[in-house]
Design an enzyme around this catalytic site. Sequence first.
Site, PDB file in Angstrom:
ATOM      1  N   GLY A  87       6.460  47.863  59.019  1.00 46.07           N
ATOM      2  CA  GLY A  87       6.745  49.053  58.235  1.00 46.07           C
ATOM      3  C   GLY A  87       7.233  50.195  59.111  1.00 46.07           C
ATOM      4  O   GLY A  87       7.186  50.129  60.346  1.00 46.07           O
ATOM      5  N   GLN A  89       5.859  52.921  59.770  1.00 44.48           N
ATOM      6  CA  GLN A  89       4.791  53.419  60.626  1.00 44.48           C
ATOM      7  C   GLN A  89       3.972  52.281  61.234  1.00 44.48           C
ATOM      8  O   GLN A  89       2.753  52.391  61.429  1.00 44.48           O
ATOM      9  CB  GLN A  89       3.886  54.370  59.835  1.00 44.48           C
ATOM     10  CG  GLN A  89       4.517  55.711  59.537  1.00 44.48           C
ATOM     11  CD  GLN A  89       4.828  56.497  60.796  1.00 44.48           C
ATOM     12  OE1 GLN A  89       4.138  56.389  61.805  1.00 44.48           O
ATOM     13  NE2 GLN A  89       5.887  57.305  60.747  1.00 44.48           N
ATOM     14  N   SER A  90       4.632  51.195  61.559  1.00 45.47           N
ATOM     15  CA  SER A  90       3.943  50.030  62.110  1.00 45.47           C
ATOM     16  C   SER A  90       3.327  50.314  63.480  1.00 45.47           C
ATOM     17  O   SER A  90       4.024  50.683  64.433  1.00 45.47           O
ATOM     18  CB  SER A  90       4.940  48.870  62.235  1.00 45.47           C
ATOM     19  OG  SER A  90       4.403  47.824  62.997  1.00 45.47           O
ATOM     20  N   ASN A  91       2.018  50.113  63.591  1.00 44.47           N
ATOM     21  CA  ASN A  91       1.347  50.201  64.890  1.00 44.47           C
ATOM     22  C   ASN A  91       1.842  49.100  65.817  1.00 44.47           C
ATOM     23  O   ASN A  91       2.005  49.311  67.021  1.00 44.47           O
ATOM     24  CB  ASN A  91      -0.165  50.081  64.717  1.00 44.47           C
ATOM     25  CG  ASN A  91      -0.753  51.179  63.874  1.00 44.47           C
ATOM     26  OD1 ASN A  91      -0.534  52.355  64.140  1.00 44.47           O
ATOM     27  ND2 ASN A  91      -1.508  50.819  62.852  1.00 44.47           N
ATOM     28  N   CYS A  93       4.803  47.605  65.849  1.00 44.03           N
ATOM     29  CA  CYS A  93       6.146  47.890  66.363  1.00 44.03           C
ATOM     30  C   CYS A  93       6.098  48.943  67.459  1.00 44.03           C
ATOM     31  O   CYS A  93       6.799  48.827  68.482  1.00 44.03           O
ATOM     32  CB  CYS A  93       7.064  48.329  65.225  1.00 44.03           C
ATOM     33  SG  CYS A  93       7.543  46.971  64.123  1.00 44.03           S
TER      34      CYS A  93
END
Length: 347
Positions: A87, A89-91, A93
């Site tokens: 997403g 706000q992917s942690n 990524c």
Amino acid sequence: MPDKSSRNTAPPDFVSAINPPRLHLAQLPTPLQLLSRLSERYSGPRIWVKRDDLSGSVLSGNKIRKLEFNLAQALAEGCDTVITCGGIQSNHCRATALLCAQLGLKCHLLLRGHRADSADGNLLLDQLAGAEISYYPPAQFQRELDSLLLDCQKAYASSSRKAFIIPTGASDAIGVWGYVQACAELQDDFQRHGIDPKHIICATGSGGTQAGLTAGVAAYGIDAQVWGVNVCDDEAWFVNKVNSDLQSWEHRYQTGIDLDCLSVKVIDGYVGPGYAQADDEIYRCIADAAATEGLVLDPVYTGKAFFGMLDQLQKGRFGSTGDIVFIHTGGVYGLFPQRSHFDFLNT
């Protein structure tokens, strides 16, 4: 929970005996912290938190444990580029982008959602890390993700680059090792503090952390039930996903762990409006944990899981005595894009 006599056991050096490729990227071991005031308030088992949010600074969270193995495999295969997804706000990524920068690898992120006018939270860190970012509408992302990843990999191959694909959350057979290894650390924590927790609780969003913990408690003879509090989808989806990851892990590495003896359990009912969306009670729980214990949770993963754990504690799921352990999987940067939900703090 399987009877203790039927549980798998393994030598203390279980991971090193199999010896999958691994890098040492996280700040380990992370602390195991007693939440004394919240434990007293809820008058049941003492609540401990494994502080994997302290596995680094901008590299905080659970994803680094898994990426130690995924990125090691990428390097072992001679890759110079890493492709992953998540997403906006992917942690995962964010952690991947920063670790790739640290290792000198190109990082390409495929993100679910639309390009924002200005970056915040994890997305800002993705950009600072120099990751290349492609944005896809949610419907297309969900429908075509596998082909999008493969097409991206082929595009790099046509430019004489070798790209390694890491799936959502690094939740695959390779990433399972991250929390198998963490269980050796938990075993040391429990011995040092003189506790014998019967329940270990974590947020589950892509299933890899729960899969690793489930295999790890068996491998290291920890007599505890692992519970995943799902933050999206439902119980059936996660039971299937965790079992699938474990089967892939065993098939790839031939560890000898009897998967039929593993107990995959999910606490459903706390997803709220959907992934990365939370009800007001979750935001208030986050604020209370911060004010009471200095523990900062996030509204996407740990806030929902922590609220679910406290609710189930009150309902008696974890008994009335003893100790329980919550795995803090990080996510602090996901707080900032949702700052408007904390306006109640100003009233």
